[in-house]
Write a protein that holds these residues in place. Structure first.
Motif, PDB file in Angstrom:
ATOM      1  N   ASN A 694       0.802  -1.222   0.000  1.00 11.82           N
ATOM      2  CA  ASN A 694       0.000   0.000   0.000  1.00 11.82           C
ATOM      3  C   ASN A 694       0.833   1.270   0.000  1.00 11.82           C
ATOM      4  O   ASN A 694       0.339   2.333  -0.369  1.00 11.82           O
ATOM      5  CB  ASN A 694      -0.908   0.031   1.236  1.00 11.82           C
ATOM      6  CG  ASN A 694      -2.162  -0.778   1.029  1.00 11.82           C
ATOM      7  OD1 ASN A 694      -2.493  -1.128  -0.096  1.00 11.82           O
ATOM      8  ND2 ASN A 694      -2.846  -1.094   2.109  1.00 11.82           N
ATOM      9  N   ASN A 695       2.077   1.186   0.449  1.00  8.63           N
ATOM     10  CA  ASN A 695       2.853   2.402   0.675  1.00  8.63           C
ATOM     11  C   ASN A 695       4.241   2.307   0.061  1.00  8.63           C
ATOM     12  O   ASN A 695       5.251   2.414   0.761  1.00  8.63           O
ATOM     13  CB  ASN A 695       2.971   2.692   2.181  1.00  8.63           C
ATOM     14  CG  ASN A 695       1.706   3.301   2.754  1.00  8.63           C
ATOM     15  OD1 ASN A 695       1.066   4.121   2.107  1.00  8.63           O
ATOM     16  ND2 ASN A 695       1.334   2.885   3.944  1.00  8.63           N
ATOM     17  N   LEU A 696       4.310   2.107  -1.237  1.00  3.61           N
ATOM     18  CA  LEU A 696       5.587   2.171  -1.944  1.00  3.61           C
ATOM     19  C   LEU A 696       5.765   3.597  -2.464  1.00  3.61           C
ATOM     20  O   LEU A 696       4.885   4.123  -3.153  1.00  3.61           O
ATOM     21  CB  LEU A 696       5.613   1.191  -3.124  1.00  3.61           C
ATOM     22  CG  LEU A 696       5.637  -0.297  -2.800  1.00  3.61           C
ATOM     23  CD1 LEU A 696       5.583  -1.110  -4.092  1.00  3.61           C
ATOM     24  CD2 LEU A 696       6.867  -0.673  -2.007  1.00  3.61           C
ATOM     25  N   THR A 697       6.880   4.207  -2.154  1.00  6.56           N
ATOM     26  CA  THR A 697       7.137   5.592  -2.580  1.00  6.56           C
ATOM     27  C   THR A 697       8.517   5.679  -3.210  1.00  6.56           C
ATOM     28  O   THR A 697       9.484   5.122  -2.680  1.00  6.56           O
ATOM     29  CB  THR A 697       7.049   6.557  -1.382  1.00  6.56           C
ATOM     30  OG1 THR A 697       5.760   6.445  -0.780  1.00  6.56           O
ATOM     31  CG2 THR A 697       7.283   7.991  -1.825  1.00  6.56           C
ATOM     32  N   LEU A 698       8.591   6.369  -4.334  1.00  5.18           N
ATOM     33  CA  LEU A 698       9.863   6.628  -5.001  1.00  5.18           C
ATOM     34  C   LEU A 698      10.143   8.119  -4.974  1.00  5.18           C
ATOM     35  O   LEU A 698       9.309   8.926  -5.395  1.00  5.18           O
ATOM     36  CB  LEU A 698       9.820   6.140  -6.457  1.00  5.18           C
ATOM     37  CG  LEU A 698      11.035   6.501  -7.322  1.00  5.18           C
ATOM     38  CD1 LEU A 698      12.271   5.758  -6.849  1.00  5.18           C
ATOM     39  CD2 LEU A 698      10.765   6.203  -8.794  1.00  5.18           C
ATOM     40  N   ILE A 699      11.312   8.489  -4.461  1.00  6.88           N
ATOM     41  CA  ILE A 699      11.763   9.881  -4.495  1.00  6.88           C
ATOM     42  C   ILE A 699      12.817   9.981  -5.583  1.00  6.88           C
ATOM     43  O   ILE A 699      13.842   9.298  -5.532  1.00  6.88           O
ATOM     44  CB  ILE A 699      12.351  10.318  -3.141  1.00  6.88           C
ATOM     45  CG1 ILE A 699      11.302  10.195  -2.032  1.00  6.88           C
ATOM     46  CG2 ILE A 699      12.873  11.748  -3.219  1.00  6.88           C
ATOM     47  CD1 ILE A 699      11.847  10.459  -0.644  1.00  6.88           C
TER      48      ILE A 699
END
Length: 1238
Positions: A694-699
């Motif tokens: 649910n909470n994959l983030t790419l910066i």
């Protein structure tokens, strides 16, 4: 685990699991003649493909004890699968069976001695796995008795006739309340304390430590109108507890979460401020222009019509929820509350709604952190009274967890004026059964709460949901449902087309289904017949999920649109299951097309975002063979296989998956850097079909790669590592699953567990993955005055120093595609291509590809100065003098001036460097000065300074690079790192080996594999390695690849085994070097080199060609034995191979390039390792005996092994395996003949 006892007193410990394909052989062995009389002659594989649920019972030795198959329509053809409800209502209208609460047993077998116990265990497991299930029907011929086993569970209801022939069938029923009944819910009493405390202590003792021994009794005693405590009871004993409170901190929730879809959990008020005023909106839009953005929201804002694209999926789902949230107003809910009570009273002895396997649709595709807005941006103001209450404390015995939803009806009755039930849980809490029925609320970017918020609406208790084909009468309801969706026009057009003709103008079959609750349309789905099924089979690994041959062409459907009121989101899987049943489909496909560069929407790709995306599984694309079509002629594959059409990411569901749960992972996993390592890591997580992140983030500085910004340019400025292409990004559609934050990491707060982005934005994490890699940096001039005629030896080189002066605007440092586009646009707008002069400074392969790109786009060679700085070692970027000589000649022929061993001294003779008009260099002899309009630098890759400062300020150990251990950990257990950014700790004594030596794609995969053990319950927990092995660094085997187009229009490719670099001449001088096979000439552009190791394996490939060649094919040659390449060495020695390019386009080698050839190799190896005859050793054992000299031979070992092989059973087994492989993959490999076709 359960214990079964046979009539003779034998005991077996058993457990249930989902049926797997390898169970089929054992299941068939349990079939008796009586089984065929009950269920007919059944094809087990076919039935498993069409089953909604198949359960296998095993003992502790994993021996199969029993098996049951359940479908959502009757067997024996007593009713049509889309219309069985009316038949059973006529049979007994006292049984309120519906498609939601009913399954049919189509097959059951068991070990005779334990059959009764096995049946009861399977039935109990099915009721536990499908909480909304009340009834299981069994239909058998009237002339057949049930037998001593089935009659213990099933009761006779009546007889019904068969549709196809004149025979009656007996209908038997099994009720939930006999096996896994509804829990009794009541108000808690103080005396429940002793029953409940062991359950609480089993999970956590924190509450007792904080509030004391009797905190639970005090909580129960403190009940009033706002606070209630309830328990669930089994046989007089409390087995679960829930504390609810009507006092909710709504202002805090309004500030932290997007509650627009739920009207802020407040009663609508005339003075509610739902939208910003026009002035503030304009001001806000101006403020946000300069802010870094989440890629999904950015693209949606730029192209509001392009919601079919994967880049805009996030925003559309949010819009969809907003539009659907109010469809069942509180008046409607109260009006139908009587219906809820009636159904509950009617089924009170049976069950109540529950849900263990219908997992909640996640909001992962909605960005958790949206950066375009200030932290003080507009929040709606709700003035109405609160309509929400919250769950403060919840606990239940694991044995009864599947019935958690039984609490909900009771607690809603405690608060008649409340419509929303809220619960918040910490991010790292595994998603338990209760909240799988809740909807996860989207947080704002500045949300500082360490919890996820979930909501459940009172109307979610309604069990009267009905899925049916749409009719003209539904027009108004559908229009109201989709009115605010961006693609509402397309949905309504499809709806009208269905009502009018049930098919598209081109003849494609079209079906529209609606979900109806209390005579109100709450959902719609549009499907079409899948016309490209052969393309899907050949281009995607769909056979990971289905046996293709058991599905008819018309059973494949394409999901075009899907919208469902979020109040009923927990019925999404049921909606999909009903679509398959009513539409006579077995598979559904949902394609996601990449962003269109032309900002146009193509109708055939205009699919609305399915809010059911997380209930589908992403399907991995298959690597395709690049066919020499002209050479193959009539033996080429069909156009369905070889055609080139727009790439898309494919998502899928089928009947088997409709009741298959996913494990939800709410942990905040933040990846910094869109390098090949980071993309490979995310790809591995996303394609875990049984997990839902649910909470994959790419910066990333420029968001996700793969935008095809240079799509129209044949040449790329930068070389490629061939890990991912633009097509690969389109086939993955990572932006459907990953939140993208556009910005640069400038800080890490390890204590608060957040990353600072662009100096003023915060992204929280539970697991931080650092894979920023290394980038080209602004070169630092030495400052030497060339008028003093200094040489390199007399100059203090500043290569390790960071440039801190003003960066000239015509200095370009190219690290990614965005940088290249920026440089190209600037050069064209300033007429540099026709009038200016360019300096390219560097000696990497990227410098060579940049020179070729400049030549290709129209610059004259005489206007390009190619300046090589002094080399750090005697190993060049090509490490092949033949290629380097060819490039030197090509540069000279193009008129490019090359300067070697030249060190940058000054820009503009030490004056203001912006813009650069000239550059001075020192050499080992005489310095020189060059005029220029543009300066490209490819000098020294290093860790970006801001990135280094973030590491340093966070006290992460840094020693030239970020220090990690063998499991990717830094000195912070929550922070991992990988790629060229890192080095291994000095305790391993292997400073010469870093991740830079290995394939980036493999590093990313191994990083994901190391982390999956934290989240995947199907994996064995990782064991600590022995102390001595902990000092060994891991060695990865994947090929290291680089390629590009070099000056002279040479297409270059180099594939090599991971190794410590050394000059090619030094390698050749080693006694164990192996051999080389070289054809062609580098200067002519026909050069092809294969390095064959001493073990006869291909360990290096180098190509330099004037013509493009199939890179993906050649990559598959790496690691192959030369004999697999048609006895390559012998043929070359016999001068039968004049040209390797031509050799590898011959039809025989197409199988080597096939994506499943590696599976064939493993299967053949397994056959040779297996023992086929009792007293005869396997071929592998025989080889070991020869090596250990346990066998005295009178002939060469190879000849002996070959003779034994020819005379053994292994030869026939291998031939059969190879022929089966060719037959099964004939769509890709039609050029091979096998017995029966000639």
């Amino acid at each position: 685990m359960s214990v079964l006892t046979s009539p003779r007193g034998k005991v077996e410990v058993v457990h249930c699991r989902r049926t797997e394909s390898q169970d089929i052989f054992c299941i068939k062995s349990l079939i008796r003649k009586f089984t065929q009389k009950l269920f007919g002659r059944i094809n087990i594989i076919y039935l498993l493909e069409k089953a909604n649920l198949a359960v296998t019972l095993c003992n502790d030795k994993e021996e199969i004890m029993a098996h049951g198959i359940f479908l959502d329509y009757p067997n024996w053809n007593v009713a049509k699968q889309d219309n069985w409800v009316s038949v059973f209502e006529e049979l007994d209208n006292e049984i309120p069976c519906t498609p939601l609460n009913t399954l049919f047993m189509h097959f059951f077998v068991a070990v005779d001695e334990y059959s009764t116990g096995c049946l009861k265990e399977i039935i109990r497991t099915v009721f536990k796995a499908v909480p909304e299930l009340y009834f299981i029907f069994l239909i058998v011929p009237t002339y057949v008795s049930l037998g001593s086993t089935l009659i213990t569970v099933f009761d006779l209801v009546g007889n019904i006739p068969c549709l196809t022939y004149d025979e009656d069938f007996a209908v038997h029923i099994c009720h939930r309340h006999d096996h896994y009944p509804q829990l009794h819910i009541r108000k808690a009493r103080v005396e429940d304390h002793d029953d409940l405390m062991p359950i609480f202590m089993h999970y956590d003792s924190t509450l007792r430590e904080i509030y004391g021994e009797y905190f639970l009794a005090e909580l129960i005693e403190a009940q009033d109108e706002e606070n209630h405590a309830v328990v669930c009871e089994v046989e007089g004993k409390a087995v679960g507890f829930m504390s609810v409170c009507s006092s909710v901190n709504l202002p805090l929730l309004h500030e932290c979460f997007d509650l627009g879809p739920f009207h802020g959990f407040c009663v609508p008020h005339p003075d509610d401020l739902l939208e910003p005023s026009r002035e503030s909106s304009l001001q806000e839009s101006q403020d946000t222009e300069t802010k870094s953005e989440s890629q999904g929201s950015q693209k949606a804002a730029e192209e509001p019509g392009r919601n079919a694209s994967s880049e805009a999926l996030e925003t559309q789902e949010k819009d969809e929820e907003s539009s659907l949230s109010g469809d069942l107003p509180s008046g409607d809910i109260s009006r139908h509350s009587d219906e809820v009570q009636d159904v509950e009273q009617k089924l009170s002895v049976l069950s109540n709604v529950g849900d263990e396997d219908l997992t909640l649709s996640s909001e992962s595709s909605l960005p958790s952190f949206l950066f375009p807005e200030e932290s003080s941006h507009f929040r709606p103001i709700y003035l109405g009274e609160s309509t929400a209450f919250c769950i403060q404390l919840f606990c239940i015995d694991e044995k009864y967890e599947a019935r958690s939803l039984d609490f909900m009806s009771f607690v809603f009755n405690l608060f008649p004026g409340k419509n929303f039930c809220l619960i918040s849980v910490p991010h790292l809490t595994p998603e338990f059964v209760l909240i799988q029925n809740f909807v996860k609320v989207v947080p704002f970017n500045n949300c500082t709460l360490e919890h996820d918020l979930y909501v459940f609406h009172r109307a979610g208790l309604l069990r009267s949901i009905k899925i049916r084909l749409a009719t003209f009468v539904d027009t108004a309801g559908v229009e109201n449902l989709v009115s605010t969706l961006v693609l509402s026009r397309q949905i309504l057009d499809d709806f009208s087309q269905y009502i009018e003709a049930c098919r598209d103008p081109d003849g494609t079959a079209l079906q529209v289904f609606v979900a109806e609750v209390a005579k109100q349309i709450v959902g719609i789905a549009v499907i079409r017949k899948e016309m490209d099924i052969e393309y899907i089979r050949s281009h995607y690994n769909i056979e990971d999920f289905i046996y293709f041959s058991h599905h008819q062409q018309e059973e494949h459907g394409r999901l075009n649109h899907f919208a469902l009121n979020p109040i009923f989101r927990h019925y999404t899987k049921f909606f999909l299951k009903e679509i398959l049943r009513l539409g006579y489909k077995s598979c559904l496909y949902y394609p996601i097309y990449p962003q269109s560069r032309e900002n146009k929407i193509q109708n055939s790709y205009a699919h609305s975002l399915t809010s059911a995306l997380h209930y589908l599984v992403p399907v991995r694309p298959r690597r395709q063979i690049v066919y020499p079509l002209e050479k193959l002629g009539i033996n080429a594959p069909s156009k369905e296989v070889s055609k080139d059409q727009p790439s898309y990411a494919l998502n899928h569901t089928n009947r088997k998956l409709t009741l298959e749960p996913k494990v939800t992972v709410n942990a905040r996993i933040v990846v910094v850097g869109a390098s090949s390592v980071g993309i490979s890591f995310l790809e591995t997580l996303v394609f875990c079909s049984h997990l839902k992140f649910n909470n994959l983030t790419l910066i990333s500085t420029h968001g996700l790669p793969g935008k095809k910004l240079l799509g129209s340019e044949q040449r790329k400025f930068l070389a490629s590592d061939h890990c991912f292409s633009d097509k690969d990004y389109a086939l993955m559609s990572l932006c459907s699953w990953v939140n993208v934050v556009v910005g640069r990491m400038t800080g890490i707060d390890r204590a608060a567990k957040h990353v600072v982005v662009s100096k003023n934005e915060i992204v929280f994490y539970d697991h931080l993955i650092l894979c920023t890699g290394q980038q080209y940096q602004v070169p630092c001039p030495t400052g030497a005055d060339i008028d003093k005629h200094l040489t390199n030896r007399e100059v203090v080189e500043k290569r390790e120093l960071r440039y801190t002066g003003k960066v000239p605007h015509n200095l370009f440092i190219l690290n990614d595609e965005e940088d290249c586009v920026k440089a190209l646009i600037w050069m064209r707008s300033n007429s540099i291509l026709t009038e200016g002069k360019v300096i390219v400074y560097g000696n990497t392969i990227d410098a060579y590809t940049a020179v070729e790109t400049l030549l290709h786009i129209g610059m004259k060679g005489a206007c390009i100065y190619f300046v090589h700085p002094p080399a750090d070692s005697n190993i060049t970027c090509f490490n092949n003098y033949v290629i380097e000589n060819a490039l030197q000649d090509a540069l000279a022929a193009a008129g490019v001036t090359v300067y070697k061993d030249s060190l940058l001294a000054q820009w503009n003779d030490g004056q203001d460097p912006d813009p650069i008009h000239s550059a001075s260099f020192t050499t080992s002899t005489k310095p020189f000065r060059l005029e220029c309009s543009v300066f490209f630098s490819f000098y020294k890759k290093n860790v970006d300074y801001e990135t280094f400062k973030a590491f340093n300020d966070a006290c992460l150990v840094y020693d030239g690079r970020l220090v990690i251990d063998t499991t990717f950990h830094t000195n912070d257990i929550a922070i991992r790192a990988a790629g060229s950014l890192t080095k291994f700790s000095n305790r391993y004594y292997s400073n010469e080996w870093t991740h830079s030596n290995f394939s980036s794609k493999e590093i990313g995969f191994q990083l994901a594999a190391a982390m999956l053990s934290l989240f995947d319950p199907t994996l064995e927990p990782m064991t600590e390695p022995p102390a001595d092995l902990d000092r060994l660094i891991p060695m990865y085997k994947g090929a290291k690849i680089q390629g590009g187009i070099l000056p002279g229009s040479y297409h270059y490719l180099h594939i090599a085994k991971p190794t410590i670099p050394s000059p090619l001449d030094v390698q050749r001088s080693q006694p164990d070097f192996g051999s080389e096979i070289i054809t062609g000439n580098a200067k002519d552009g026909t050069y092809f080199r294969l390095y064959i190791s001493k073990h006869k394996l291909v360990e290096a490939i180098t190509c330099l060609s004037k013509e493009p060649f199939p890179v993906s094919n050649y990559i598959r040659l790496f690691g192959q034995h030369e004999q697999v390449l048609n006895n390559l060495c012998i043929r070359f020695d016999d001068k039968l191979i004049p040209d390797l390019y031509s050799y590898f386009t011959e039809p025989w080698c197409m199988a080597l390039f096939h994506d499943r050839f590696i599976d064939l190799r493993k299967e053949l190896r397994q056959i040779l390792n297996s023992k086929q005859e009792a007293d005869v050793p396997s071929m592998e054992q025989l080889a070991y005996k020869i090596v250990d000299e346990e066998i005295n031979l009178n002939e060469k070992p190879q000849k002996y092994l070959q003779r034994v092989f020819e005379e053994s059973i292994y030869k026939n087994l291998l031939e059969k395996s190879i022929l089966d492989y060719l037959h099964y993959n004939q769509s890709h490999l039609p050029m091979y003949a096998w017995p029966g076709i000639i």
